[in-house]
Design a protein around this motif. Sequence first.
Motif, PDB file in Angstrom:
ATOM      1  N   GLY A 146       0.718  -1.208   0.008  1.00  0.00           N
ATOM      2  CA  GLY A 146       0.017   0.001   0.106  1.00  0.00           C
ATOM      3  C   GLY A 146       0.950   1.178  -0.031  1.00  0.00           C
ATOM      4  N   ALA A 147       0.350   2.139   0.651  1.00  0.00           N
ATOM      5  CA  ALA A 147       1.097   3.554   0.892  1.00  0.00           C
ATOM      6  C   ALA A 147       0.603   4.381   2.102  1.00  0.00           C
ATOM      7  CB  ALA A 147       0.695   4.346  -0.259  1.00  0.00           C
ATOM      8  N   THR A 148       1.446   5.207   2.403  1.00  0.00           N
ATOM      9  CA  THR A 148       1.201   6.222   3.631  1.00  0.00           C
ATOM     10  C   THR A 148       0.336   7.262   3.258  1.00  0.00           C
ATOM     11  OG1 THR A 148       3.264   5.463   4.714  1.00  0.00           O
ATOM     12  CG2 THR A 148       2.261   7.332   5.604  1.00  0.00           C
ATOM     13  N   PRO A 149      -0.619   7.412   4.021  1.00  0.00           N
ATOM     14  CA  PRO A 149      -1.667   8.519   3.770  1.00  0.00           C
ATOM     15  C   PRO A 149      -0.778   9.968   3.734  1.00  0.00           C
ATOM     16  CG  PRO A 149      -2.805   7.229   5.045  1.00  0.00           C
ATOM     17  CD  PRO A 149      -1.403   6.574   5.066  1.00  0.00           C
ATOM     18  N   ALA A 175       2.557  10.122   9.680  1.00  0.00           N
ATOM     19  CA  ALA A 175       2.010   9.963  10.831  1.00  0.00           C
ATOM     20  C   ALA A 175       1.100  11.188  11.502  1.00  0.00           C
ATOM     21  CB  ALA A 175       3.252   9.686  11.958  1.00  0.00           C
ATOM     22  N   GLY A 176       1.187  12.347  11.172  1.00  0.00           N
ATOM     23  CA  GLY A 176       0.390  13.378  11.546  1.00  0.00           C
ATOM     24  C   GLY A 176      -0.912  13.340  11.072  1.00  0.00           C
ATOM     25  N   ALA A 177      -1.205  12.381  10.231  1.00  0.00           N
ATOM     26  CA  ALA A 177      -2.462  12.482   9.445  1.00  0.00           C
ATOM     27  C   ALA A 177      -3.386  11.114  10.200  1.00  0.00           C
ATOM     28  CB  ALA A 177      -2.400  12.317   8.011  1.00  0.00           C
ATOM     29  N   TYR A 178      -2.639  10.370  11.013  1.00  0.00           N
ATOM     30  CA  TYR A 178      -3.196   9.365  11.587  1.00  0.00           C
ATOM     31  C   TYR A 178      -4.372   9.732  12.525  1.00  0.00           C
ATOM     32  CZ  TYR A 178       0.802   6.558   9.827  1.00  0.00           C
ATOM     33  OH  TYR A 178       1.653   5.795   8.896  1.00  0.00           O
ATOM     34  N   LYS A 179      -5.359   8.747  12.721  1.00  0.00           N
ATOM     35  CA  LYS A 179      -6.431   8.973  13.662  1.00  0.00           C
ATOM     36  C   LYS A 179      -6.513   8.241  14.940  1.00  0.00           C
ATOM     37  CE  LYS A 179      -7.702  11.365  10.020  1.00  0.00           C
ATOM     38  NZ  LYS A 179      -7.634  12.867   9.935  1.00  0.00           N
ATOM     39  N   THR A 180      -7.196   8.452  15.967  1.00  0.00           N
ATOM     40  CA  THR A 180      -7.090   7.745  17.136  1.00  0.00           C
ATOM     41  C   THR A 180      -7.922   6.362  17.162  1.00  0.00           C
ATOM     42  OG1 THR A 180      -9.079   9.305  17.997  1.00  0.00           O
ATOM     43  CG2 THR A 180      -6.632   9.770  18.334  1.00  0.00           C
ATOM     44  N   ALA A 211      -1.794   1.905  13.800  1.00  0.00           N
ATOM     45  CA  ALA A 211      -2.167   3.336  13.441  1.00  0.00           C
ATOM     46  C   ALA A 211      -3.671   3.187  12.750  1.00  0.00           C
ATOM     47  CB  ALA A 211      -1.590   3.835  12.313  1.00  0.00           C
ATOM     48  N   PHE A 212      -4.495   4.181  12.691  1.00  0.00           N
ATOM     49  CA  PHE A 212      -5.822   4.419  12.270  1.00  0.00           C
ATOM     50  C   PHE A 212      -6.037   5.324  11.126  1.00  0.00           C
ATOM     51  CE2 PHE A 212      -6.116   2.325  16.185  1.00  0.00           C
ATOM     52  CZ  PHE A 212      -6.735   1.175  16.181  1.00  0.00           C
ATOM     53  N   ILE A 213      -6.718   5.169  10.235  1.00  0.00           N
ATOM     54  CA  ILE A 213      -6.921   6.265   9.221  1.00  0.00           C
ATOM     55  C   ILE A 213      -8.617   6.274   8.950  1.00  0.00           C
ATOM     56  CG2 ILE A 213      -4.826   5.933   7.950  1.00  0.00           C
ATOM     57  CD1 ILE A 213      -6.260   4.038   6.050  1.00  0.00           C
ATOM     58  N   ASP A 214      -9.200   7.580   8.433  1.00  0.00           N
ATOM     59  CA  ASP A 214     -10.425   7.466   8.287  1.00  0.00           C
ATOM     60  C   ASP A 214     -11.037   7.049   6.785  1.00  0.00           C
ATOM     61  OD1 ASP A 214      -9.991   9.516   6.473  1.00  0.00           O
ATOM     62  OD2 ASP A 214     -10.132  11.069   7.822  1.00  0.00           O
TER      63      ASP A 214
END
Length: 389
Positions: free
Chosen positions: A201-204, A208-213, A235-238
Amino acid sequence: MKDLVREDWKEAALGEVCDIYQPKTISAKQMVPDGPYPVFGANGVIGRYTEFNHEEPQLLVTCRGATCGSVNMSEPFSWVTGNAMVVRPKVDDLSLRYVEYFFRGAIDLDGVITGAAQPQITRKSLAPVRIGYPPLDEQRRIVAILDEAFEGLARARTHAEANLQNARELFERQLGDCFSETPKHWVLRKLKQVTSKIGSGATPKGGAGAYKTEGISLIRSLNVHDRWFKEEKLAFIDDEQADKLINVIIEERDVLLNITGASIARCCVAPSEFLPARVNQHVSIIRPDHAVLSPKFLALMLTSKPYKDGLLKTGEDNGSTRQALTKALIENLEVAFPPDVAEQEAVALDLEAAELKSKDLAETYRIKIQDLDDLRQSLLQKAFEGELI
């Protein structure tokens, strides 16, 4: 330590009864490979020199860095550098060996370590520490008891450590043997022939600053370990970020393989409890055709020494500035397996049982080592509270 545990014991600050100082440091360039005298630094001998600055053995306490507080004894006729603090009794009724044992367990050196970025022990912080000590004859008796006890404890600990290492390596040897000489009826195929998907995949955007809780799991290489998944720092993403990684949706029973960096070739089956999920660019999804190849069997195979060594070598050969496994290399990796998936599952179950047994055995020896360390600390506590019989 109790205050004046017996009437015939004395109590004093270390600075009152010991010389505490840092000797002159010499540089590595000044040392001589075949010099007649050992040079002691923060953690033991670091070289040789043509001169010595201490004729007698000295008690040395590491006073800087990560090992701050470690205790060593120098050899006779040694040069001691300023990276070690010398603590030497200056009164006639206090023995060096007694003080050594005091530093090896009766004193809480964490309380005298200062400095956040660079831990250190100074004479100023060490001098006020209180030490209680009996008459010399009793000090010698305590030291003799501790010498004998610690010699036995050291032997037992060495034996337990060896058994612990053997227990840890037992399963790895069994796993390697399983895949090093495969039975004749096993078939050989390239991974691309027995999988429906291989891809990373890829990093958004924003890292890391774009990760969600909370949200959709983003699995990174730090989560993937050999045959187990580390939840810590998951890590979590929206949904919006996840939609941009629609091609790397993890499905149940996918096999995850780290493809770059120091953790290259670590591999495990994706845990269902963290789905839905995506992977970043450092992790590859390998989706076996379940009618042909068992995911558990594949993960065990890829973490066995024969396959792991092959992947690591391939990664080194392929990476210019860092180790890397490309999609093409993974697709063309040849794997051997029983043609019957039921047999693969049976092999996997046997290996998982062997791994569990190995872990249980290792835990037994880990607990034994801890028990020995606790006994050692208990003896020291009794010695400096006047309770050694």
